[in-house]
Design an enzyme around this catalytic site. Structure first.
Site, PDB file in Angstrom:
ATOM      1  N   ALA A  67      -1.886  -2.767  -2.907  1.00 26.34           N
ATOM      2  CA  ALA A  67      -1.842  -4.166  -2.522  1.00 26.34           C
ATOM      3  C   ALA A  67      -1.262  -4.933  -3.708  1.00 26.34           C
ATOM      4  O   ALA A  67      -1.371  -4.479  -4.849  1.00 26.34           O
ATOM      5  CB  ALA A  67      -3.246  -4.656  -2.212  1.00 26.34           C
ATOM      6  N   GLY A 112      -3.584   0.607  -1.802  1.00 26.87           N
ATOM      7  CA  GLY A 112      -3.110   0.327  -0.447  1.00 26.87           C
ATOM      8  C   GLY A 112      -1.932   1.216  -0.039  1.00 26.87           C
ATOM      9  O   GLY A 112      -1.698   1.422   1.154  1.00 26.87           O
ATOM     10  N   GLU A 115      -3.476   4.387   1.057  1.00 22.88           N
ATOM     11  CA  GLU A 115      -4.131   4.075   2.338  1.00 22.88           C
ATOM     12  C   GLU A 115      -3.106   3.966   3.462  1.00 22.88           C
ATOM     13  O   GLU A 115      -3.348   4.398   4.592  1.00 22.88           O
ATOM     14  CB  GLU A 115      -4.937   2.780   2.193  1.00 22.88           C
ATOM     15  CG  GLU A 115      -6.150   2.974   1.271  1.00 22.88           C
ATOM     16  CD  GLU A 115      -6.836   1.682   0.889  1.00 22.88           C
ATOM     17  OE1 GLU A 115      -6.150   0.775   0.369  1.00 22.88           O
ATOM     18  OE2 GLU A 115      -8.053   1.562   1.084  1.00 22.88           O
ATOM     19  N   GLU A 135      -8.602   1.688  -7.460  1.00 22.35           N
ATOM     20  CA  GLU A 135      -9.258   0.373  -7.395  1.00 22.35           C
ATOM     21  C   GLU A 135     -10.390   0.223  -8.393  1.00 22.35           C
ATOM     22  O   GLU A 135     -10.639  -0.877  -8.893  1.00 22.35           O
ATOM     23  CB  GLU A 135      -9.790   0.108  -5.969  1.00 22.35           C
ATOM     24  CG  GLU A 135      -8.710  -0.223  -4.950  1.00 22.35           C
ATOM     25  CD  GLU A 135      -8.075   0.999  -4.317  1.00 22.35           C
ATOM     26  OE1 GLU A 135      -8.306   2.127  -4.795  1.00 22.35           O
ATOM     27  OE2 GLU A 135      -7.327   0.824  -3.343  1.00 22.35           O
TER      28      GLU A 135
HETATM   29  N1  CO8 Z   1       0.649  -5.258  -7.464  1.00 19.77           N
HETATM   30  C1  CO8 Z   1       1.499  -6.115  -8.039  1.00 19.77           C
HETATM   31  N2  CO8 Z   1       2.465  -5.745  -8.905  1.00 19.77           N
HETATM   32  C2  CO8 Z   1       2.550  -4.447  -9.198  1.00 19.77           C
HETATM   33  C3  CO8 Z   1       1.692  -3.488  -8.646  1.00 19.77           C
HETATM   34  C4  CO8 Z   1       0.702  -3.943  -7.722  1.00 19.77           C
HETATM   35  N3  CO8 Z   1      -0.134  -3.104  -7.100  1.00 19.77           N
HETATM   36  N4  CO8 Z   1       2.008  -2.273  -9.147  1.00 19.77           N
HETATM   37  C5  CO8 Z   1       3.040  -2.466  -9.985  1.00 19.77           C
HETATM   38  N5  CO8 Z   1       3.371  -3.777 -10.009  1.00 19.77           N
HETATM   39  C6  CO8 Z   1       4.442  -4.405 -10.781  1.00 19.77           C
HETATM   40  C7  CO8 Z   1       4.065  -4.496 -12.255  1.00 19.77           C
HETATM   41  O1  CO8 Z   1       3.252  -5.618 -12.487  1.00 19.77           O
HETATM   42  C8  CO8 Z   1       5.432  -4.587 -12.892  1.00 19.77           C
HETATM   43  O2  CO8 Z   1       5.895  -5.904 -12.743  1.00 19.77           O
HETATM   44  P1  CO8 Z   1       6.715  -6.605 -13.970  1.00 19.77           P
HETATM   45  O3  CO8 Z   1       7.966  -5.747 -14.113  1.00 19.77           O
HETATM   46  O4  CO8 Z   1       7.000  -7.966 -13.424  1.00 19.77           O
HETATM   47  O5  CO8 Z   1       5.827  -6.543 -15.155  1.00 19.77           O
HETATM   48  C9  CO8 Z   1       6.307  -3.693 -12.001  1.00 19.77           C
HETATM   49  O6  CO8 Z   1       5.614  -3.576 -10.749  1.00 19.77           O
HETATM   50  C10 CO8 Z   1       6.511  -2.310 -12.562  1.00 19.77           C
HETATM   51  O7  CO8 Z   1       5.224  -1.748 -12.835  1.00 19.77           O
HETATM   52  P2  CO8 Z   1       4.844  -1.126 -14.268  1.00 19.77           P
HETATM   53  O8  CO8 Z   1       5.633  -1.758 -15.346  1.00 19.77           O
HETATM   54  O9  CO8 Z   1       3.356  -1.148 -14.364  1.00 19.77           O
HETATM   55  O10 CO8 Z   1       5.378   0.378 -14.048  1.00 19.77           O
HETATM   56  P3  CO8 Z   1       4.853   1.701 -14.770  1.00 19.77           P
HETATM   57  O11 CO8 Z   1       5.832   2.754 -14.425  1.00 19.77           O
HETATM   58  O12 CO8 Z   1       4.522   1.467 -16.183  1.00 19.77           O
HETATM   59  O13 CO8 Z   1       3.465   2.028 -14.009  1.00 19.77           O
HETATM   60  C11 CO8 Z   1       2.039   2.257 -12.101  1.00 19.77           C
HETATM   61  C12 CO8 Z   1       3.468   2.339 -12.632  1.00 19.77           C
HETATM   62  C13 CO8 Z   1       1.183   3.367 -12.701  1.00 19.77           C
HETATM   63  C14 CO8 Z   1       2.127   2.443 -10.577  1.00 19.77           C
HETATM   64  C15 CO8 Z   1       1.428   0.875 -12.466  1.00 19.77           C
HETATM   65  O14 CO8 Z   1       2.341  -0.133 -12.049  1.00 19.77           O
HETATM   66  C16 CO8 Z   1       0.117   0.578 -11.811  1.00 19.77           C
HETATM   67  O15 CO8 Z   1      -0.908   1.075 -12.258  1.00 19.77           O
HETATM   68  N6  CO8 Z   1       0.122  -0.261 -10.748  1.00 19.77           N
HETATM   69  C17 CO8 Z   1      -1.079  -0.702 -10.093  1.00 19.77           C
HETATM   70  C18 CO8 Z   1      -1.610   0.388  -9.213  1.00 19.77           C
HETATM   71  C19 CO8 Z   1      -2.903  -0.084  -8.570  1.00 19.77           C
HETATM   72  O16 CO8 Z   1      -3.869  -0.384  -9.222  1.00 19.77           O
HETATM   73  N7  CO8 Z   1      -2.890  -0.122  -7.224  1.00 19.77           N
HETATM   74  C20 CO8 Z   1      -4.036  -0.532  -6.451  1.00 19.77           C
HETATM   75  C21 CO8 Z   1      -3.990  -1.998  -6.224  1.00 19.77           C
HETATM   76  S1  CO8 Z   1      -5.485  -2.572  -5.462  1.00 19.77           S
HETATM   77  C22 CO8 Z   1      -5.319  -2.109  -3.868  1.00 19.77           C
HETATM   78  O17 CO8 Z   1      -4.329  -1.552  -3.454  1.00 19.77           O
HETATM   79  C23 CO8 Z   1      -6.485  -2.431  -3.026  1.00 19.77           C
HETATM   80  C24 CO8 Z   1      -6.154  -2.261  -1.528  1.00 19.77           C
HETATM   81  C25 CO8 Z   1      -7.092  -3.039  -0.708  1.00 19.77           C
HETATM   82  C26 CO8 Z   1      -6.856  -4.526  -0.874  1.00 19.77           C
HETATM   83  C27 CO8 Z   1      -7.701  -5.331   0.018  1.00 19.77           C
HETATM   84  C28 CO8 Z   1      -7.286  -6.790   0.125  1.00 19.77           C
HETATM   85  C29 CO8 Z   1      -7.045  -7.579  -1.124  1.00 19.77           C
END
Ligand code: CO8
Length: 260
Positions: A67, A112, A115, A135
């Site tokens: 998400a 997400g 999921e 999460e």
């Molecule tokens: N949301 C928003 N932005 C994101 C997300 C995300 N989930 N994942 C990556 N991005 C963005 C980063 O902020 C970054 O943006 P910017 O270039 O502007 O700084 C860009 O994408 C590239 O990401 P990274 O620089 O972090 O790339 P890396 O190669 O270093 O890392 C990862 C890749 C490991 C995938 C890392 O980006 C990461 O850990 N992302 C988050 C993963 C995460 O925690 N996902 C779960 C989110 S919570 C969720 O999904 C809950 C679902 C249920 C929700 C219910 C309703 C609200």
């Protein structure tokens, strides 16, 4: 509805649906979720001679990285529960779609994104695909069905471990666990998914639709676990730890959780 974040291509009766926000690693923001709801609820069922759907992510790095965290840093318990319910309802539309839906997982499938892949009927992963429910690192729990479908797909023992640790699952491990149907060389996920749909489309369409219904019936899709997940997800959204977890992610630092 004009789609901003979904690319829809009809390739001889197979729809290739690409989540197209590569700069945010295809994170699911509310706009993208609305578009998925429209496609699976309204547009998709009207497509004639449809063989099936392949869902993939734009770019080489990510299927869907979860998400969109930037959209839910300020929500409270009620808002979190509503967002989780909305996402679950959309993923039920996918799980109940009358034609086969295959996730072609080309990279990160986290939160997400994992999921979403699990709501599809089948999954093909590229060698670099990474699955996971991270999460807990944000101070919340999965909200789009992850606590239920991960258990359904890989069993309680390993699912509990991955839900609690937030560890990523590489493609080969995912195959061994039964999380994906096949691992293919990177870049061949869509091709393999289309081959599978080509084979399935030669079978009786009514029988395939009935198989989807019956398989979903086995898992009793509306069991209380899903409602529980909505409720508990909302609770975690109201914690200080969640504000800290999401803020730390956006500030690119380690979260300092306090258990509140
Ligand atoms: N949301 C928003 N932005 C994101 C997300 C995300 N989930 N994942 C990556 N991005 C963005 C980063 O902020 C970054 O943006 P910017 O270039 O502007 O700084 C860009 O994408 C590239 O990401 P990274 O620089 O972090 O790339 P890396 O190669 O270093 O890392 C990862 C890749 C490991 C995938 C890392 O980006 C990461 O850990 N992302 C988050 C993963 C995460 O925690 N996902 C779960 C989110 S919570 C969720 O999904 C809950 C679902 C249920 C929700 C219910 C309703 C609200």
């Amino acid at each position: 509805m004009n789609y901003e974040n979904l690319l829809v291509e009809n390739q001889e009766g197979i729809i290739l649906l690409t989540i197209n926000r590569p700069k945010a690693l295809n994170a699911l923001n509310q706009q993208t979720l609305s578009e998925l709801r429209h496609f699976f609820g309204e547009a998709g069922p009207k497509i004639s001679d449809l063989k099936g759907i392949v869902i993939t992510g734009a770019g080489e790095k990510s299927f869907v990285a979860g998400a969109d965290i930037s959209e839910f840093t300020t929500i409270d318990s009620a808002g979190g529960a509503a967002m989780a319910k909305n996402g679950q309802d959309i993923f039920f539309l996918i799980e109940r779609f009358y034609r086969p839906v295959i996730a072609a997982v080309n990279g990160f499938a986290l939160g997400g994104g994992c999921e979403l892949a699990m709501a599809c009927h089948l999954r093909v992963a590229g060698e670099k695909a990474r699955f996971g429910q991270p999460e807990v690192n944000l101070g919340i729990i999965p909200g789009y069905g992850g606590t239920q479908r991960l258990v359904q797909l890989i069993g309680k023992t390993k699912a509990t471990e991955y839900l609690m640790t937030g560890d990523m699952i590489d493609a080969n491990t995912a195959e061994k666990l039964g999380l994906v149907n096949y691992v293919v060389p990177q870049g061949e996920e869509v091709k393999r998914a289309k081959e599978m749909l080509g084979k399935i489309s030669k079978k009786a369409p009514v029988a395939i639709a009935k198989i989807i219904e019956c398989v979903n019936g086995y898992f009793k899709e509306d069991i209380d676990g899903f409602a529980k997940e909505v409720e508990e997800f909302g609770e975690t959204c109201g914690t200080e730890d969640f504000v800290e977890g999401a803020t730390a992610f956006l500030e690119k630092r380690k979260a300092n959780f306090k258990g509140k």
